[in-house]
Design a protein around this motif. Structure first.
Motif, mmCIF file in Angstrom:
data_model
loop_
_atom_site.group_PDB
_atom_site.id
_atom_site.type_symbol
_atom_site.label_atom_id
_atom_site.label_comp_id
_atom_site.label_asym_id
_atom_site.label_seq_id
_atom_site.Cartn_x
_atom_site.Cartn_y
_atom_site.Cartn_z
ATOM 1 N N PHE A 38 -104.872 -14.459 6.251
ATOM 2 C CA PHE A 38 -105.450 -15.804 6.725
ATOM 3 C C PHE A 38 -105.684 -15.924 5.629
ATOM 4 O O PHE A 38 -106.197 -16.350 4.791
ATOM 5 C CB PHE A 38 -107.413 -15.051 7.372
ATOM 6 N N GLN A 41 -105.229 -14.064 2.015
ATOM 7 C CA GLN A 41 -105.890 -12.530 2.505
ATOM 8 C C GLN A 41 -104.901 -11.787 3.438
ATOM 9 O O GLN A 41 -104.602 -12.824 4.217
ATOM 10 C CB GLN A 41 -107.330 -12.692 2.847
ATOM 11 N N ALA A 43 -104.174 -10.654 6.862
ATOM 12 C CA ALA A 43 -105.173 -9.352 7.301
ATOM 13 C C ALA A 43 -104.200 -7.956 7.950
ATOM 14 O O ALA A 43 -104.654 -7.172 8.506
ATOM 15 C CB ALA A 43 -105.463 -9.766 8.508
ATOM 16 N N PRO A 62 -111.122 1.267 9.119
ATOM 17 C CA PRO A 62 -112.730 1.142 8.272
ATOM 18 C C PRO A 62 -112.905 -0.795 8.653
ATOM 19 O O PRO A 62 -111.514 -1.119 9.127
ATOM 20 C CB PRO A 62 -112.583 1.221 6.359
ATOM 21 N N SER A 63 -113.871 -0.857 8.930
ATOM 22 C CA SER A 63 -114.384 -2.437 9.510
ATOM 23 C C SER A 63 -113.333 -3.823 8.371
ATOM 24 O O SER A 63 -113.593 -3.130 6.725
ATOM 25 C CB SER A 63 -115.834 -2.800 9.128
ATOM 26 N N GLY A 64 -112.285 -4.539 9.157
ATOM 27 C CA GLY A 64 -111.866 -4.967 8.163
ATOM 28 C C GLY A 64 -110.787 -5.014 7.704
ATOM 29 O O GLY A 64 -110.146 -5.712 7.072
ATOM 30 N N CYS A 65 -109.920 -3.975 8.300
ATOM 31 C CA CYS A 65 -108.833 -3.586 7.394
ATOM 32 C C CYS A 65 -107.691 -4.613 8.493
ATOM 33 O O CYS A 65 -106.295 -3.767 8.676
ATOM 34 C CB CYS A 65 -108.771 -2.100 8.175
ATOM 35 N N LYS A 67 -107.244 -4.891 12.239
ATOM 36 C CA LYS A 67 -107.853 -3.762 14.184
ATOM 37 C C LYS A 67 -107.896 -5.173 14.749
ATOM 38 O O LYS A 67 -106.797 -5.435 15.553
ATOM 39 C CB LYS A 67 -108.979 -2.888 14.078
ATOM 40 N N THR A 68 -108.600 -5.638 14.966
ATOM 41 C CA THR A 68 -109.096 -7.203 15.886
ATOM 42 C C THR A 68 -107.858 -7.724 15.245
ATOM 43 O O THR A 68 -107.741 -8.258 17.046
ATOM 44 C CB THR A 68 -110.347 -7.320 15.889
ATOM 45 N N THR A 69 -107.107 -7.773 13.899
ATOM 46 C CA THR A 69 -106.492 -8.762 14.272
ATOM 47 C C THR A 69 -105.308 -8.978 14.853
ATOM 48 O O THR A 69 -104.937 -9.656 15.996
ATOM 49 C CB THR A 69 -106.434 -9.196 12.673
ATOM 50 N N GLU A 78 -104.144 -14.792 17.995
ATOM 51 C CA GLU A 78 -103.494 -15.240 16.655
ATOM 52 C C GLU A 78 -102.323 -14.916 16.536
ATOM 53 O O GLU A 78 -101.564 -14.388 17.561
ATOM 54 C CB GLU A 78 -104.201 -14.026 15.885
HETATM 55 N N1 LIG Z 1 -109.623 -16.342 11.365
HETATM 56 C C1 LIG Z 1 -109.978 -15.849 10.288
HETATM 57 N N2 LIG Z 1 -110.102 -16.512 9.404
HETATM 58 C C2 LIG Z 1 -110.440 -15.469 7.743
HETATM 59 N N3 LIG Z 1 -109.684 -14.504 7.978
HETATM 60 C C3 LIG Z 1 -109.649 -13.374 8.996
HETATM 61 C C4 LIG Z 1 -110.256 -14.380 10.303
HETATM 62 N N4 LIG Z 1 -110.199 -13.013 11.172
HETATM 63 C C5 LIG Z 1 -109.974 -12.534 10.189
HETATM 64 N N5 LIG Z 1 -110.008 -12.293 9.129
HETATM 65 C C6 LIG Z 1 -109.606 -11.121 7.572
HETATM 66 O O1 LIG Z 1 -108.882 -10.756 8.019
HETATM 67 C C7 LIG Z 1 -109.521 -9.236 7.822
HETATM 68 C C8 LIG Z 1 -109.138 -8.391 8.440
HETATM 69 O O2 LIG Z 1 -109.845 -8.330 10.248
HETATM 70 P P1 LIG Z 1 -109.979 -8.181 11.161
HETATM 71 O O3 LIG Z 1 -109.344 -8.031 11.882
HETATM 72 O O4 LIG Z 1 -111.407 -8.610 12.005
HETATM 73 O O5 LIG Z 1 -110.753 -6.575 11.283
HETATM 74 P P2 LIG Z 1 -111.711 -5.218 11.743
HETATM 75 O O6 LIG Z 1 -111.208 -5.432 13.196
HETATM 76 O O7 LIG Z 1 -110.875 -4.368 11.421
HETATM 77 O O8 LIG Z 1 -113.115 -4.945 11.154
HETATM 78 C C9 LIG Z 1 -111.312 -9.618 7.720
HETATM 79 O O9 LIG Z 1 -110.455 -9.471 6.053
HETATM 80 C C10 LIG Z 1 -111.654 -11.150 7.660
HETATM 81 O O10 LIG Z 1 -112.399 -11.272 6.977
#
Ligand SMILES: Nc1ncnc2c1ncn2[C@@H]1O[C@H](COP(=O)(O)OP(=O)(O)O)[C@@H](O)[C@H]1O
Ligand SMILES: [Mg+2]
Lengths: 385, 283
Positions: A38, A41, A43, A62-65, A67-69, A78
């Motif tokens: 992103f 950065q 992800a 941990p949060s922000g690593c 996983k969701t992405t 995505e």
């Molecule tokens: N749509 C987006 N635009 C910009 N940055 C994003 C977006 N989605 C996630 N990020 C960034 O990507 C990183 C991973 O996010 P995410 O996958 O949500 O982490 P998790 O689910 O592990 O908490 C984070 O630093 C988040 O800020």
């Protein structure tokens, strides 16, 4: 008491379920060098990962690593910047989200506020173009599965958090996806409900035979739910393995520290005659059994879980290996367990956990007591990074 | 104190003027200055009240011109509102889907016309639509035959849509912009094509915005005077124009006041329906 619900013999099925050890088994889902950025950065960083049919796989980190992405890339929300995602051997790159045979339970649940519980569950079935009767049957079946028969006509805002979670789950499995994606499925529930739901989810997964991919930052949740855990850190997968493996045999200090409490002693290998090694550290000499210990001279870290240590007010007999003398600095009584923080040197605190096996102890340990902490040679694991 | 401020406001700016108009509608035409009787007489309230009657409302019902103007106003307002939804929705949707930077610019663009006088903007349309206006000059340059839009209902619709577009686009935008993106993703996840996701999720959820925009446009359009007067023809019948004619041309103040009162009452009904619907949404 936990009541025992009628169910197949999960123990027998689960203990023998290990398709990842069989080189002949093809994975259902394959992430192959997947990267997502992103802006500047990163992800998800070059992740390769296989998930097998009927497996319950948990991404833990941990949060922000990222996983969701990673999960959203499988759902199609995505697009990877590099790498491939395959489902049943087919590259998904050109398949839009609405054509992918996966369904996702969103972290926020994303229930449609203008549709009733039944309407929400029926949504995906309508999109499939099923007949009205078939839809009604399937919706009723789902309502029964998640025990919400009485709530079919309610609107989402009329439900409790736990009920909403179950509607989201029912909606996601109604279409019989090949992979069910769960994004922090239990994060919004309170502790007791979370624990109950954990077991319900594992039972449900066995019953349905669907492959589950869940994402969580809660190590207990990952351990209870998953057949295998993928530990993530800063966009990378740092270890993959069954819960016992990542807990008992972490491959790095990072993984060891993320999954529960651990005491780490930095030291140097004095001698190593496989599998017995002798280590020298600032806290004393240790004798450990670990086949993977590097040869003499290497800097290593000995990691020992608190529950694998013993604490005693009496000095063990002379010559016992792995003994640390110290003073009790703090005590955390949890009912079933007590955690002792022991000062074994200036500013050197270690953590020892003991099960409270008896109700009444004659001479309980107390603050500032002199104590001896010891552990067996095979209690710890030698880490090289 | 703060709690009664809105009531004071309402009382001064709405209830009191309305009562004046209502009183006027109960009077009769008279050759005097101002041209109605009875006049309010604090010394003899009894005789004043006895002289008030509903005769003017009788004239309103018996003379077909009022009913016709009223029906025609409702028709023009309904068609204009429908056109506004059709045109305003895509604009609001496009704005809501933009990146947050360009969104603010677009909101500014939509509100920009308010920086000039309404009357001047309607006159600009006269300049565009008149027989030798900008529109026909353009058509002529393209080698196309001229069109006669000025002084027709079509010109009125153009004016209405132009003038009221912000009142439709902005409430719609407010609703669409708030909509949770993950709901659209959930719809896609459950097999909805983008088209079906729009019609099954986005659109039904934006209906409160459609209702708000429609009311904000419909109500003032029904009573609109300037646009039909400047752009419409002699056959364009609207209640606002009728009230104006009664008041200034015929000097029939009671009839103008009665028509205005009747108009207000017919508009209160949709307003109350809207209120009920809003209350249900909030619950
Ligand atoms: N749509 C987006 N635009 C910009 N940055 C994003 C977006 N989605 C996630 N990020 C960034 O990507 C990183 C991973 O996010 P995410 O996958 O949500 O982490 P998790 O689910 O592990 O908490 C984070 O630093 C988040 O800020
Ligand atoms: Mg997340």
């Amino acid at each position: 008491m936990t009541t025992k619900a009628a169910r197949p013999n999960i123990g027998a099925i689960r203990s023998s379920f290990a398709p990842w050890n069989d080189p002949g088994t093809k994975p259902l889902v394959r992430f192959d060098g997947v990267t997502k950025r992103f802006g500047d950065q990163i992800a998800v960083d070059n992740v390769s990962l296989d998930i097998y049919e009927r497996e319950f796989f948990a991404l833990l980190g941990p949060s922000g690593c990222g996983k969701t992405t990673l999960m959203r890339m499988l759902a199609g929300f995505e697009t990877p910047d590099a790498g491939r995602i395959m489902l049943g051997g087919v590259d998904l790159a050109d398949t839009p989200p609405h054509k992918r045979p996966v369904n996702m339970m969103f972290q926020s649940y994303a229930l449609f506020p203008h549709l009733s519980v039944a309407g929400n569950i029926a949504f995906g079935l309508k999109m499939e173009g099923l007949k009205k009767v078939a839809i009604t049957d399937r919706v009723n079946e789902m309502l029964k599965l998640v025990k919400l028969e009485a709530y079919a006509a309610r609107m989402p805002h009329q439900l409790s958090g736990g009920q909403r979670q179950r509607v989201a789950l029912a909606r996601a499995i109604a279409r019989k996806p090949r992979v069910l994606l769960l994004d922090e499925p239990l994060a919004a529930l309170d502790k007791k409900l979370r624990e109950e739901t954990q077991f319900e989810l594992t039972d449900l997964q066995m019953e349905l035979g669907i492959t589950f991919l869940t994402v969580t930052h809660d190590q207990d949740e990952a351990m209870v739910l998953a057949d295998r855990i993928g530990v993530m850190d800063q966009g990378r997968i740092v270890q993959i393995g069954p819960p016992t493996e990542v807990y008992e045999a972490p491959n790095s200090r990072g993984v060891a520290e993320f999954l529960g409490d651990i005491n780490i002693f930095e030291g140097i290998v004095e001698t190593f005659n496989s599998p017995v090694a002798s280590l020298k550290s600032a806290d004393g000499h240790f004798k450990v059994v670990d086949e993977d210990c590097p040869a003499g001279g290497a800097t290593v870290w000995l990691a020992v879980r608190p529950e694998k240590m013993r604490i005693s007010p009496k000095a063990p007999p002379k010559g016992t290996a792995n003994v640390l003398a110290g003073e009790i600095w703090d005590i955390g009584y949890l009912g079933d367990w007590t955690t002792y923080i022991v000062e074994i040197g200036p500013n050197r605190l270690i953590r020892v956990a003991q099960a409270n096996a008896s109700r009444i102890v004659e001479h309980p340990l107390s603050w500032d007591d002199k104590v001896w902490v010891s552990f067996d040679a095979d209690a710890g694991v030698v880490l090289t990074r | 104190m703060a709690a009664i401020a809105p009531y004071l406001w309402l009382g001064m700016l709405f209830a009191f003027p309305f009562l004046l108009v209502f009183k006027l509608s109960l009077s009769d035409v008279a050759l005097s200055m101002p041209p109605y009787a009875p006049k309010f007489d604090p010394g003899n309230i009894g005789r004043f009240v006895r002289a008030l009657d509903l005769d003017t409302y009788g004239r309103l019902v018996s003379d077909p011109i009022y009913i016709k103007a009223w029906l025609s106003s409702l028709k023009i307002a309904a068609i204009s509102t429908a056109l506004l939804v059709l045109i305003g929705y895509p604009i609001a949707y496009g704005m809501a889907r933009c990146s947050s930077g360009s969104r603010q610019l677009l909101v500014l663009a939509v509100t920009l016309p308010f920086f000039t006088s309404f009357l001047i903007r309607v006159y600009a349309w006269v300049a565009i639509l008149k027989p030798a206006g900008i529109l026909n000059a353009g058509l002529h340059a393209l080698g196309l035959p001229p069109v006669a839009v000025m002084n027709t209902d079509a010109a009125v619709y153009i004016g209405m849509v132009y003038a009221y577009l912000p009142f439709m686009a902005l409430p719609l935008y407010a609703v669409l912009e708030k909509q949770d993106e993950s709901l659209i993703e959930a719809a896609a996840d459950l097999g909805a094509t983008p088209f079906r996701a729009f019609w099954t999720v986005t659109f039904p959820m934006s209906l409160p915005g459609v209702a708000a925009g429609a009311l904000l446009c419909f109500i003032p359009i029904v009573g609109e005077f300037v646009i039909p007067d400047l752009l419409g023809g002699s056959s364009t019948l609207m209640i606002g124009k009728t009230i104006w004619t009664e008041f200034f041309n015929n000097r029939d103040w009671p009839a103008a006041a009665a028509a205005a009162t009747a108009l207000l009452i017919t508009l209160v009904v949709p307003l109350m329906l809207y209120q009920r619907q809003q209350a249900r949404v909030l619950r």
